[in-house]
Motif scaffolding. Structure first.
Motif: not given
Length: 403
Positions: A20-25
């Motif tokens: 989630l965090p890496q994909m969003s960024a």
């Protein structure tokens, strides 16, 4: 090898939550938008499974599984290289269509390949891969995303899906039972030579008992998944003293669920009775969450019981639905299974979110236990209603023999 396919399917479904965090960024969108990819996936599975199954109903099921895995590999690869969020959404939609067809066909193919007395064990083995996808696949994806990047996880998923397609092609034999269609004339070379199913396995028990069980299983899943959606909040205080905190509780739950899947495979002809027992235990565990408080010991006990019981529900439910369907309605049953599971997740999570938004998590144990209790009562009523309509799995062996 069908277990490997379900491992890939569940990993694909939950992958955005793991990265989630890496994909969003990387895509320049909010985490809420990335999380929406899971909801979109579930919605596409619900809407697309039945039409796709009807579209391929005359194709050998093993062939459908192989090419659906290839389709999932292409969808994952397109996601890995997608430059924008909109193209990622398109890749997820394509992947969800492939997986909806995969779930439906894998369920039916499992029933084709094993005798009915071994169906519970076969379904449990196949769903063991799905459990490993949740317990192992998503954590590994999270680690890869942290070390290499989120795109690498989708590229790895594409490779895994393609490898699974090859493995199914090499290892899994063609259906031992013919694919039955109302308009079939019984001619057709290799299909005619295939061993015919036993009278019990091939007999359609009527569509009403199957549909009734599908609806009641869906109700059970609403109660279970509604509470499970907020498991981290409900167990936060009890998990705080433990090494790893809530993560440890979730690991315990995952391992207990795997144990439930293994246990479910041992019930054979007692599938429906075992489903009722598992549903009762699930409801009791949900209600007991209200007693956990800040006690790690009580929390672990409740989580273990909940995990084992709820882990046994999917294989037992799928086995029972396929048994009731018989060969005549196997395609429909296979398609309904992913639909009802995804609906259970979506509806349960939605209702629970409304409850939590208005009153916090305190009412959730009572909500979950009440919904599951209604499902249990319904299953018992259906069993009595169809006792004389070959609703065999709910009857003891002796009763069936003398019926």
């Amino acid at each position: 090898m069908l277990g490997a396919a379900t491992f890939v399917m569940v990993t694909a479904e939950m992958l955005p939550t793991a990265v989630l965090p890496q994909m969003s960024a990387g895509l320049g969108v909010s985490e809420a938008q990335t999380g929406l990819l899971v909801s979109i996936w579930a919605g596409v599975v619900v809407v697309g499974s039945l039409p796709l199954v009807r579209l391929v109903r005359r194709i050998d099921r093993r062939t459908v599984v192989i090419w659906s895995l290839v389709g999932l590999a292409l969808a994952a690869a397109s996601t890995a290289f997608a430059p924008t969020y909109e193209l990622v959404v398109a890749g997820r939609v394509a992947g969800a269509l492939a997986v909806g067809l995969l779930w439906a066909t894998t369920n039916a193919l499992t029933a084709d390949l094993v005798d009915e007395r071994d169906l519970a064990r076969g379904v449990a083995i196949v769903l063991g891969g799905a459990t490993l996808g949740m317990v192992i696949g998503t954590p590994i994806a999270s680690l890869v995303a942290q070390g290499v990047g989120w795109r690498a996880t989708f590229a790895g998923l594409a490779v895994a899906a393609l490898a699974s397609a090859i493995a199914v092609r090499v290892v899994v034999r063609r259906s031992a039972r013919p694919v039955t269609h109302p308009a079939s004339t019984g001619t057709g070379g290799a299909t005619d030579a295939a061993p015919q199913p036993t009278a019990q396995a091939g007999r359609a028990r009527g569509i009403r008992p199957m549909l009734a069980v599908v609806a009641l299983v869906g109700l059970l899943l609403v109660g279970h998944y509604g509470v499970y959606t907020f498991i981290t909040r409900m167990l936060a205080e009890a998990a705080a003293p433990l090494p790893g905190g809530v993560g440890t509780m979730l690991l315990v739950f995952g391992l207990a669920s795997a144990g439930g899947v293994v246990l479910a495979g041992r019930f054979g002809a007692r599938t429906a009775r075992a489903l009722v027992v598992a549903a009762v235990a699930t409801g009791l565990a949900l209600g007991a969450l209200a007693l956990v408080g800040t006690s790690p010991a009580v929390g672990i006990v409740v989580v273990v019981v909940w995990g084992v019981a709820s882990g046994a529900v999917p294989p037992l439910a799928q086995t029972m639905i396929l048994q009731l369907a018989g060969a005549a309605h196997r395609d429909l049953a296979g398609a309904l299974i992913p639909v009802v599971f995804n609906l259970g997740i979506a509806v349960g999570a939605g209702i629970a979110a409304g409850i939590v938004g208005g009153a916090g998590t305190a009412p959730l144990p009572a909500f979950g236990a009440t919904v599951v209790a209604a499902s249990v009562i319904g299953l018992l009523i259906v069993a009595r209603s169809f006792r004389d309509a070959s609703f065999g799995p709910l009857l003891p062996e002796g009763d069936r023999a003398h019926g």
